[in-house]
Motif scaffolding. Structure first.
Motif, PDB file in Angstrom:
ATOM      1  N   ILE A  17      -1.415  29.555  36.367  1.00  0.00           N
ATOM      2  CA  ILE A  17      -1.335  29.950  37.770  1.00  0.00           C
ATOM      3  C   ILE A  17       0.110  29.979  38.245  1.00  0.00           C
ATOM      4  CG2 ILE A  17      -1.914  29.210  40.111  1.00  0.00           C
ATOM      5  CD1 ILE A  17      -4.599  28.255  38.977  1.00  0.00           C
ATOM      6  N   SER A  18       0.897  28.999  37.814  1.00  0.00           N
ATOM      7  CA  SER A  18       2.305  28.985  38.214  1.00  0.00           C
ATOM      8  C   SER A  18       3.058  30.175  37.623  1.00  0.00           C
ATOM      9  CB  SER A  18       2.969  27.675  37.819  1.00  0.00           C
ATOM     10  OG  SER A  18       3.022  27.551  36.419  1.00  0.00           O
ATOM     11  N   GLY A  19       2.591  30.707  36.510  1.00  0.00           N
ATOM     12  CA  GLY A  19       3.196  31.911  35.947  1.00  0.00           C
ATOM     13  C   GLY A  19       3.021  33.118  36.836  1.00  0.00           C
ATOM     14  N   PHE A  20       1.918  33.161  37.579  1.00  0.00           N
ATOM     15  CA  PHE A  20       1.712  34.252  38.518  1.00  0.00           C
ATOM     16  C   PHE A  20       2.491  34.060  39.809  1.00  0.00           C
ATOM     17  CE2 PHE A  20      -2.127  34.875  35.935  1.00  0.00           C
ATOM     18  CZ  PHE A  20      -2.017  36.233  35.702  1.00  0.00           C
ATOM     19  N   VAL A  21       2.829  32.813  40.132  1.00  0.00           N
ATOM     20  CA  VAL A  21       3.520  32.522  41.384  1.00  0.00           C
ATOM     21  C   VAL A  21       5.027  32.729  41.261  1.00  0.00           C
ATOM     22  CG1 VAL A  21       4.002  30.685  43.053  1.00  0.00           C
ATOM     23  CG2 VAL A  21       1.716  30.942  42.113  1.00  0.00           C
ATOM     24  N   VAL A  22       5.584  32.519  40.062  1.00  0.00           N
ATOM     25  CA  VAL A  22       7.027  32.644  39.850  1.00  0.00           C
ATOM     26  C   VAL A  22       7.460  34.077  40.141  1.00  0.00           C
ATOM     27  CG1 VAL A  22       8.817  32.583  38.068  1.00  0.00           C
ATOM     28  CG2 VAL A  22       7.126  30.771  38.183  1.00  0.00           C
ATOM     29  N   LYS A  23       8.570  34.205  40.798  1.00  0.00           N
ATOM     30  CA  LYS A  23       9.090  35.528  41.165  1.00  0.00           C
ATOM     31  C   LYS A  23       9.436  36.337  39.910  1.00  0.00           C
ATOM     32  CE  LYS A  23       9.277  34.621  45.579  1.00  0.00           C
ATOM     33  NZ  LYS A  23       7.981  34.225  45.956  1.00  0.00           N
ATOM     34  N   PRO A  24       9.195  37.644  39.928  1.00  0.00           N
ATOM     35  CA  PRO A  24       9.463  38.457  38.731  1.00  0.00           C
ATOM     36  C   PRO A  24      10.943  38.598  38.391  1.00  0.00           C
ATOM     37  CG  PRO A  24       8.564  39.807  40.515  1.00  0.00           C
ATOM     38  CD  PRO A  24       8.569  38.391  40.979  1.00  0.00           C
ATOM     39  N   ASP A  25      11.832  38.344  39.328  1.00  0.00           N
ATOM     40  CA  ASP A  25      13.255  38.495  39.016  1.00  0.00           C
ATOM     41  C   ASP A  25      13.873  37.207  38.469  1.00  0.00           C
ATOM     42  OD1 ASP A  25      12.897  37.226  41.399  1.00  0.00           O
ATOM     43  OD2 ASP A  25      14.619  38.137  42.399  1.00  0.00           O
ATOM     44  N   ASP A  26      13.064  36.238  38.077  1.00  0.00           N
ATOM     45  CA  ASP A  26      13.552  34.984  37.502  1.00  0.00           C
ATOM     46  C   ASP A  26      13.591  35.055  35.971  1.00  0.00           C
ATOM     47  OD1 ASP A  26      13.795  33.901  39.999  1.00  0.00           O
ATOM     48  OD2 ASP A  26      11.857  32.882  39.936  1.00  0.00           O
ATOM     49  N   LEU A  27      14.165  36.113  35.442  1.00  0.00           N
ATOM     50  CA  LEU A  27      14.352  36.288  34.000  1.00  0.00           C
ATOM     51  C   LEU A  27      13.035  36.182  33.230  1.00  0.00           C
ATOM     52  CD1 LEU A  27      17.601  34.194  33.504  1.00  0.00           C
ATOM     53  CD2 LEU A  27      17.407  36.666  33.700  1.00  0.00           C
ATOM     54  N   GLU A  28      12.023  36.853  33.709  1.00  0.00           N
ATOM     55  CA  GLU A  28      10.711  36.898  33.055  1.00  0.00           C
ATOM     56  C   GLU A  28      10.098  35.509  32.869  1.00  0.00           C
ATOM     57  OE1 GLU A  28       9.126  39.758  32.402  1.00  0.00           O
ATOM     58  OE2 GLU A  28      10.824  40.860  33.182  1.00  0.00           O
ATOM     59  N   GLY A  29      10.402  34.593  33.744  1.00  0.00           N
ATOM     60  CA  GLY A  29       9.857  33.241  33.648  1.00  0.00           C
ATOM     61  C   GLY A  29       8.359  33.197  33.837  1.00  0.00           C
ATOM     62  N   GLY A  30       7.839  34.054  34.710  1.00  0.00           N
ATOM     63  CA  GLY A  30       6.407  34.091  34.957  1.00  0.00           C
ATOM     64  C   GLY A  30       5.627  34.532  33.733  1.00  0.00           C
ATOM     65  N   ASN A  31       6.121  35.562  33.071  1.00  0.00           N
ATOM     66  CA  ASN A  31       5.455  36.045  31.860  1.00  0.00           C
ATOM     67  C   ASN A  31       5.496  34.997  30.752  1.00  0.00           C
ATOM     68  OD1 ASN A  31       4.858  38.453  33.073  1.00  0.00           O
ATOM     69  ND2 ASN A  31       6.651  39.515  32.254  1.00  0.00           N
ATOM     70  N   PHE A  32       6.580  34.263  30.682  1.00  0.00           N
ATOM     71  CA  PHE A  32       6.698  33.210  29.675  1.00  0.00           C
ATOM     72  C   PHE A  32       5.665  32.107  29.923  1.00  0.00           C
ATOM     73  CE2 PHE A  32       8.585  29.172  28.238  1.00  0.00           C
ATOM     74  CZ  PHE A  32       8.685  29.453  26.883  1.00  0.00           C
ATOM     75  N   LEU A  33       5.507  31.697  31.175  1.00  0.00           N
ATOM     76  CA  LEU A  33       4.539  30.649  31.499  1.00  0.00           C
ATOM     77  C   LEU A  33       3.103  31.106  31.232  1.00  0.00           C
ATOM     78  CD1 LEU A  33       5.990  29.139  34.785  1.00  0.00           C
ATOM     79  CD2 LEU A  33       5.968  28.115  32.518  1.00  0.00           C
ATOM     80  N   ILE A  34       2.806  32.342  31.556  1.00  0.00           N
ATOM     81  CA  ILE A  34       1.466  32.871  31.282  1.00  0.00           C
ATOM     82  C   ILE A  34       1.219  32.912  29.776  1.00  0.00           C
ATOM     83  CG2 ILE A  34      -0.002  34.913  31.453  1.00  0.00           C
ATOM     84  CD1 ILE A  34       1.410  35.475  34.143  1.00  0.00           C
ATOM     85  N   GLY A  35       2.212  33.332  29.018  1.00  0.00           N
ATOM     86  CA  GLY A  35       2.074  33.376  27.559  1.00  0.00           C
ATOM     87  C   GLY A  35       1.879  32.000  26.953  1.00  0.00           C
ATOM     88  N   ILE A  36       2.629  31.018  27.449  1.00  0.00           N
ATOM     89  CA  ILE A  36       2.466  29.645  26.958  1.00  0.00           C
ATOM     90  C   ILE A  36       1.067  29.123  27.278  1.00  0.00           C
ATOM     91  CG2 ILE A  36       3.243  27.257  27.366  1.00  0.00           C
ATOM     92  CD1 ILE A  36       5.062  28.802  25.528  1.00  0.00           C
ATOM     93  N   ALA A  37       0.565  29.431  28.482  1.00  0.00           N
ATOM     94  CA  ALA A  37      -0.766  28.965  28.877  1.00  0.00           C
ATOM     95  C   ALA A  37      -1.850  29.591  28.005  1.00  0.00           C
ATOM     96  CB  ALA A  37      -1.011  29.276  30.347  1.00  0.00           C
ATOM     97  N   VAL A  38      -1.749  30.889  27.743  1.00  0.00           N
ATOM     98  CA  VAL A  38      -2.754  31.560  26.913  1.00  0.00           C
ATOM     99  C   VAL A  38      -2.702  31.038  25.477  1.00  0.00           C
ATOM    100  CG1 VAL A  38      -3.394  33.799  25.916  1.00  0.00           C
ATOM    101  CG2 VAL A  38      -2.862  33.612  28.348  1.00  0.00           C
ATOM    102  N   ALA A  39      -1.504  30.890  24.934  1.00  0.00           N
ATOM    103  CA  ALA A  39      -1.365  30.387  23.564  1.00  0.00           C
ATOM    104  C   ALA A  39      -1.881  28.949  23.451  1.00  0.00           C
ATOM    105  CB  ALA A  39       0.096  30.459  23.129  1.00  0.00           C
ATOM    106  N   ALA A  40      -1.569  28.106  24.423  1.00  0.00           N
ATOM    107  CA  ALA A  40      -2.044  26.722  24.393  1.00  0.00           C
ATOM    108  C   ALA A  40      -3.558  26.667  24.513  1.00  0.00           C
ATOM    109  CB  ALA A  40      -1.396  25.916  25.516  1.00  0.00           C
ATOM    110  N   PHE A  41      -4.118  27.550  25.329  1.00  0.00           N
ATOM    111  CA  PHE A  41      -5.571  27.557  25.491  1.00  0.00           C
ATOM    112  C   PHE A  41      -6.270  27.927  24.195  1.00  0.00           C
ATOM    113  CE2 PHE A  41      -9.541  29.728  26.656  1.00  0.00           C
ATOM    114  CZ  PHE A  41     -10.174  28.685  27.306  1.00  0.00           C
TER     115      PHE A  41
END
Length: 81
Positions: A17-41
């Motif tokens: 959820i925090s991956g969706f909240v992070v602003k897109p101009d933060d060096l792709e931080g949101g996409n990284f968090l979403i990827g980590i969450a999916v991989a961990a799941f």
């Protein structure tokens, strides 16, 4: 084990959820968090969950053997299906 699964699931959910909240101009931080969450799941939480649910069960109870087929036929005759 039950509480570990609950806490880890909530942590993965919060990370996703925090991956969706992070602003897109933060060096792709949101996409990284979403990827980590999916991989961990899929690579951590699901195998532990499957092991936890199947650890005290016998695979023979779920196999189609002659004895199990006879039990199913007897059950359907008793219930008058």
């Amino acid at each position: 084990m039950k509480y570990f699964l609950i806490v880890s699931f909530l942590a993965i959910l919060i990370t996703g959820i925090s991956g969706f909240v992070v602003k897109p101009d933060d060096l792709e931080g949101g996409n990284f968090l979403i990827g980590i969450a999916v991989a961990a799941f899929f690579f951590l939480w699901m195998p532990i969950f499957i092991y936890h649910r199947w650890k005290n069960r016998s695979v023979k109870d779920y196999m189609l053997t002659k004895e199990n087929i006879d039990k199913m036929r007897g059950y359907s005759k008793d219930k008058n299906l």
